[in-house]
Motif scaffolding. Structure first.
Motif, PDB file in Angstrom:
ATOM      1  N   ARG A 137      46.055  42.754  34.258  1.00  0.00           N
ATOM      2  CA  ARG A 137      46.044  43.241  35.626  1.00  0.00           C
ATOM      3  C   ARG A 137      44.768  42.766  36.316  1.00  0.00           C
ATOM      4  NH1 ARG A 137      46.661  49.542  34.568  1.00  0.00           N
ATOM      5  NH2 ARG A 137      45.072  48.977  33.004  1.00  0.00           N
ATOM      6  N   LEU A 138      44.624  43.152  37.574  1.00  0.00           N
ATOM      7  CA  LEU A 138      43.415  42.816  38.314  1.00  0.00           C
ATOM      8  C   LEU A 138      42.184  43.357  37.604  1.00  0.00           C
ATOM      9  CD1 LEU A 138      41.792  41.850  40.776  1.00  0.00           C
ATOM     10  CD2 LEU A 138      42.439  43.996  41.921  1.00  0.00           C
ATOM     11  N   SER A 139      42.254  44.589  37.113  1.00  0.00           N
ATOM     12  CA  SER A 139      41.113  45.195  36.426  1.00  0.00           C
ATOM     13  C   SER A 139      40.769  44.438  35.147  1.00  0.00           C
ATOM     14  CB  SER A 139      41.390  46.661  36.113  1.00  0.00           C
ATOM     15  OG  SER A 139      42.572  46.805  35.342  1.00  0.00           O
ATOM     16  N   THR A 140      41.777  43.861  34.481  1.00  0.00           N
ATOM     17  CA  THR A 140      41.513  43.068  33.281  1.00  0.00           C
ATOM     18  C   THR A 140      40.702  41.831  33.623  1.00  0.00           C
ATOM     19  OG1 THR A 140      43.616  43.815  32.322  1.00  0.00           O
ATOM     20  CG2 THR A 140      42.570  41.883  31.326  1.00  0.00           C
ATOM     21  N   LEU A 141      41.089  41.138  34.691  1.00  0.00           N
ATOM     22  CA  LEU A 141      40.374  39.937  35.108  1.00  0.00           C
ATOM     23  C   LEU A 141      38.971  40.289  35.589  1.00  0.00           C
ATOM     24  CD1 LEU A 141      40.486  36.923  35.425  1.00  0.00           C
ATOM     25  CD2 LEU A 141      41.572  37.224  37.665  1.00  0.00           C
ATOM     26  N   GLN A 142      38.827  41.409  36.270  1.00  0.00           N
ATOM     27  CA  GLN A 142      37.490  41.848  36.690  1.00  0.00           C
ATOM     28  C   GLN A 142      36.606  42.113  35.482  1.00  0.00           C
ATOM     29  OE1 GLN A 142      38.867  45.188  39.029  1.00  0.00           O
ATOM     30  NE2 GLN A 142      38.353  44.185  40.964  1.00  0.00           N
ATOM     31  N   ALA A 143      37.161  42.761  34.457  1.00  0.00           N
ATOM     32  CA  ALA A 143      36.386  43.061  33.257  1.00  0.00           C
ATOM     33  C   ALA A 143      35.967  41.788  32.535  1.00  0.00           C
ATOM     34  CB  ALA A 143      37.205  43.951  32.323  1.00  0.00           C
ATOM     35  N   ILE A 144      36.867  40.818  32.408  1.00  0.00           N
ATOM     36  CA  ILE A 144      36.550  39.564  31.730  1.00  0.00           C
ATOM     37  C   ILE A 144      35.469  38.805  32.493  1.00  0.00           C
ATOM     38  CG2 ILE A 144      37.492  37.312  31.074  1.00  0.00           C
ATOM     39  CD1 ILE A 144      40.155  38.729  30.543  1.00  0.00           C
ATOM     40  N   THR A 145      35.536  38.834  33.819  1.00  0.00           N
ATOM     41  CA  THR A 145      34.516  38.163  34.630  1.00  0.00           C
ATOM     42  C   THR A 145      33.149  38.807  34.429  1.00  0.00           C
ATOM     43  OG1 THR A 145      36.219  37.666  36.295  1.00  0.00           O
ATOM     44  CG2 THR A 145      33.919  37.440  36.965  1.00  0.00           C
ATOM     45  N   ILE A 146      33.109  40.132  34.392  1.00  0.00           N
ATOM     46  CA  ILE A 146      31.845  40.836  34.168  1.00  0.00           C
ATOM     47  C   ILE A 146      31.322  40.555  32.758  1.00  0.00           C
ATOM     48  CG2 ILE A 146      30.769  43.116  33.995  1.00  0.00           C
ATOM     49  CD1 ILE A 146      32.728  44.058  36.156  1.00  0.00           C
ATOM     50  N   MET A 147      32.216  40.489  31.772  1.00  0.00           N
ATOM     51  CA  MET A 147      31.800  40.183  30.408  1.00  0.00           C
ATOM     52  C   MET A 147      31.258  38.762  30.302  1.00  0.00           C
ATOM     53  SD  MET A 147      31.971  42.739  28.365  1.00  0.00           S
ATOM     54  CE  MET A 147      31.899  41.871  26.794  1.00  0.00           C
ATOM     55  N   ALA A 148      31.822  37.835  31.073  1.00  0.00           N
ATOM     56  CA  ALA A 148      31.302  36.466  31.087  1.00  0.00           C
ATOM     57  C   ALA A 148      29.869  36.450  31.599  1.00  0.00           C
ATOM     58  CB  ALA A 148      32.192  35.579  31.956  1.00  0.00           C
ATOM     59  N   LEU A 149      29.604  37.239  32.635  1.00  0.00           N
ATOM     60  CA  LEU A 149      28.243  37.338  33.152  1.00  0.00           C
ATOM     61  C   LEU A 149      27.324  37.994  32.129  1.00  0.00           C
ATOM     62  CD1 LEU A 149      26.125  37.210  35.432  1.00  0.00           C
ATOM     63  CD2 LEU A 149      26.993  39.425  36.222  1.00  0.00           C
ATOM     64  N   TYR A 150      27.790  39.079  31.507  1.00  0.00           N
ATOM     65  CA  TYR A 150      26.963  39.799  30.535  1.00  0.00           C
ATOM     66  C   TYR A 150      26.557  38.891  29.383  1.00  0.00           C
ATOM     67  CZ  TYR A 150      25.861  42.755  26.539  1.00  0.00           C
ATOM     68  OH  TYR A 150      25.253  43.298  25.432  1.00  0.00           O
ATOM     69  N   MET A 151      27.505  38.156  28.823  1.00  0.00           N
ATOM     70  CA  MET A 151      27.202  37.281  27.693  1.00  0.00           C
ATOM     71  C   MET A 151      26.249  36.155  28.105  1.00  0.00           C
ATOM     72  SD  MET A 151      28.508  38.469  25.001  1.00  0.00           S
ATOM     73  CE  MET A 151      29.669  39.756  24.545  1.00  0.00           C
ATOM     74  N   SER A 152      26.439  35.629  29.299  1.00  0.00           N
ATOM     75  CA  SER A 152      25.599  34.516  29.752  1.00  0.00           C
ATOM     76  C   SER A 152      24.153  34.952  29.939  1.00  0.00           C
ATOM     77  CB  SER A 152      26.156  33.939  31.059  1.00  0.00           C
ATOM     78  OG  SER A 152      27.450  33.410  30.865  1.00  0.00           O
ATOM     79  N   VAL A 153      23.946  36.126  30.568  1.00  0.00           N
ATOM     80  CA  VAL A 153      22.573  36.570  30.828  1.00  0.00           C
ATOM     81  C   VAL A 153      21.946  37.212  29.599  1.00  0.00           C
ATOM     82  CG1 VAL A 153      23.067  36.903  33.275  1.00  0.00           C
ATOM     83  CG2 VAL A 153      23.339  38.825  31.696  1.00  0.00           C
ATOM     84  N   SER A 154      22.724  37.434  28.545  1.00  0.00           N
ATOM     85  CA  SER A 154      22.184  37.981  27.293  1.00  0.00           C
ATOM     86  C   SER A 154      21.868  36.890  26.281  1.00  0.00           C
ATOM     87  CB  SER A 154      23.179  38.981  26.683  1.00  0.00           C
ATOM     88  OG  SER A 154      23.396  40.067  27.555  1.00  0.00           O
ATOM     89  N   GLY A 155      22.010  35.635  26.678  1.00  0.00           N
ATOM     90  CA  GLY A 155      21.690  34.524  25.787  1.00  0.00           C
ATOM     91  C   GLY A 155      22.836  34.032  24.944  1.00  0.00           C
ATOM     92  N   HIS A 156      24.011  34.624  25.081  1.00  0.00           N
ATOM     93  CA  HIS A 156      25.182  34.195  24.314  1.00  0.00           C
ATOM     94  C   HIS A 156      26.021  33.243  25.180  1.00  0.00           C
ATOM     95  CE1 HIS A 156      24.129  37.277  21.380  1.00  0.00           C
ATOM     96  NE2 HIS A 156      24.128  38.180  22.350  1.00  0.00           N
ATOM     97  N   TRP A 157      25.502  32.024  25.359  1.00  0.00           N
ATOM     98  CA  TRP A 157      26.115  31.093  26.292  1.00  0.00           C
ATOM     99  C   TRP A 157      27.520  30.674  25.860  1.00  0.00           C
ATOM    100  CZ3 TRP A 157      24.421  29.864  31.025  1.00  0.00           C
ATOM    101  CH2 TRP A 157      23.103  30.188  31.343  1.00  0.00           C
ATOM    102  N   GLN A 158      27.708  30.447  24.573  1.00  0.00           N
ATOM    103  CA  GLN A 158      29.017  30.004  24.108  1.00  0.00           C
ATOM    104  C   GLN A 158      30.088  31.070  24.327  1.00  0.00           C
ATOM    105  OE1 GLN A 158      29.776  27.003  23.228  1.00  0.00           O
ATOM    106  NE2 GLN A 158      27.697  26.198  23.199  1.00  0.00           N
TER     107      GLN A 158
END
Length: 300
Positions: A137-158
């Motif tokens: 759903r829309l909320s699923t895509l929003q969550a995945i987008t936020i998780m992509a940001l979280y992993m990137s700014v936490s040093g987990h680029w891959q």
């Protein structure tokens, strides 16, 4: 506990897990706007404005929030929590440089490395992802987008890149890249491969009927914003990692987000002219629109 025969978000989250150990490890979703949610809208939302704050907070208090989205928000905002307590700990150290160093090493890992504070919530969101993808759903895509940001700014680029690519694919499947195609190009000429400049004077009546429903324009703007946030993340990570972009120029027909002043309202439906992307060009564009324009230039 249940309310009106409906399970609360924590029970719904645990019911989707397949492991008993996982069920016990999922954080409790409290039906209150806590510090984590507040910090998200203070520090993260200005850069990633994909949630409508009044709607999201109402979903939390009503017990209707999507668990994976809630955990993703808490994960990325956790580093900003207890900032005053962290400063107080540092000020209380005092003493010589060697003493301060010793006391610094005695600090909890979450104090010395704030990005680790959200790991508990990130694991919960990751655990719920397979089940959420079955009916994205829309909320699923929003969550995945936020998780992509979280992993990137936490040093987990891959891992951040993996979430980002998943978000791009889900957005393409859901045709988020064609949200405003009918407002920009006549559908017939578009299907024939004939493109024209200027405004389309006609739009499909069924689509306008959907947008005229209560909440229709609000959800459409959220979809528009999540698309542009995915576009920005994809460009940002691509430049940082030195890889070619996934979203090619000219592959999307989506209006830029509406103004932040309008988006902050409890019910920003307004007139249909806003939905069609019309705006007062004498006003200074919002930060979200400016960021999108910069990314569009970089995409050329």
């Amino acid at each position: 506990a249940t309310t009106g025969g409906q399970r609360n978000p924590t029970e719904r989250a645990r019911s989707t897990s397949s492991s008993g150990a996982l069920e016990a490890s999922l954080p409790t979703i409290r039906q209150t706007v806590d510090e984590g949610v507040q910090m998200y809208f203070v520090y993260v939302h200005p850069w990633l404005p994909i949630l409508h704050r009044p709607t999201f907070e109402r979903q939390i208090t009503d017990g209707r929030v999507d668990p994976i989205l809630y955990y993703a928000v808490q994960a990325v905002a956790a580093r900003f929590k207890d900032r005053d307590n962290t400063s107080a700990f540092a000020n209380a150290s005092g003493g010589s440089k060697s003493t301060q160093q010793t006391k610094s090493n005695q600090q909890p890992s979450s104090v010395r490395k704030p990005y680790k504070r959200g790991q508990r919530y990130a694991r919960a969101a990751r655990a719920l992802l397979p089940e959420s993808l079955r009916n994205a759903r829309l909320s699923t895509l929003q969550a995945i987008t936020i998780m992509a940001l979280y992993m990137s700014v936490s040093g987990h680029w891959q891992e951040g890149a993996a979430y980002e690519r998943l978000a791009v694919q889900l957005a393409f499947i859901g045709q988020y890249h064609l949200l405003d195609e009918e407002f920009l190009l006549p559908p017939v000429t578009n299907n024939m491969g004939l493109y024209e400049s200027g405004w389309s004077e006609h739009s499909h009546p069924a689509r306008l009927e959907v947008l005229s429903r209560p909440g229709g324009i609000l959800e459409h703007e959220q979809r528009r914003r999540v698309w542009w946030s995915i576009f920005q993340l994809e460009r940002f990570n691509g430049l940082a990692m030195g890889r070619p972009p996934i979203i090619k120029p000219g592959w999307h027909w989506v209006w830029l987000p509406c103004s932040e002043d309008l988006w902050a309202r409890d019910n920003p439906s307004g007139a249909l002219a806003w939905e069609m992307g019309l705006a007062d060009f004498s006003q200074r564009p919002s930060a979200a629109v400016s960021n999108c324009r910069v990314d569009l230039i970089l995409a050329l």
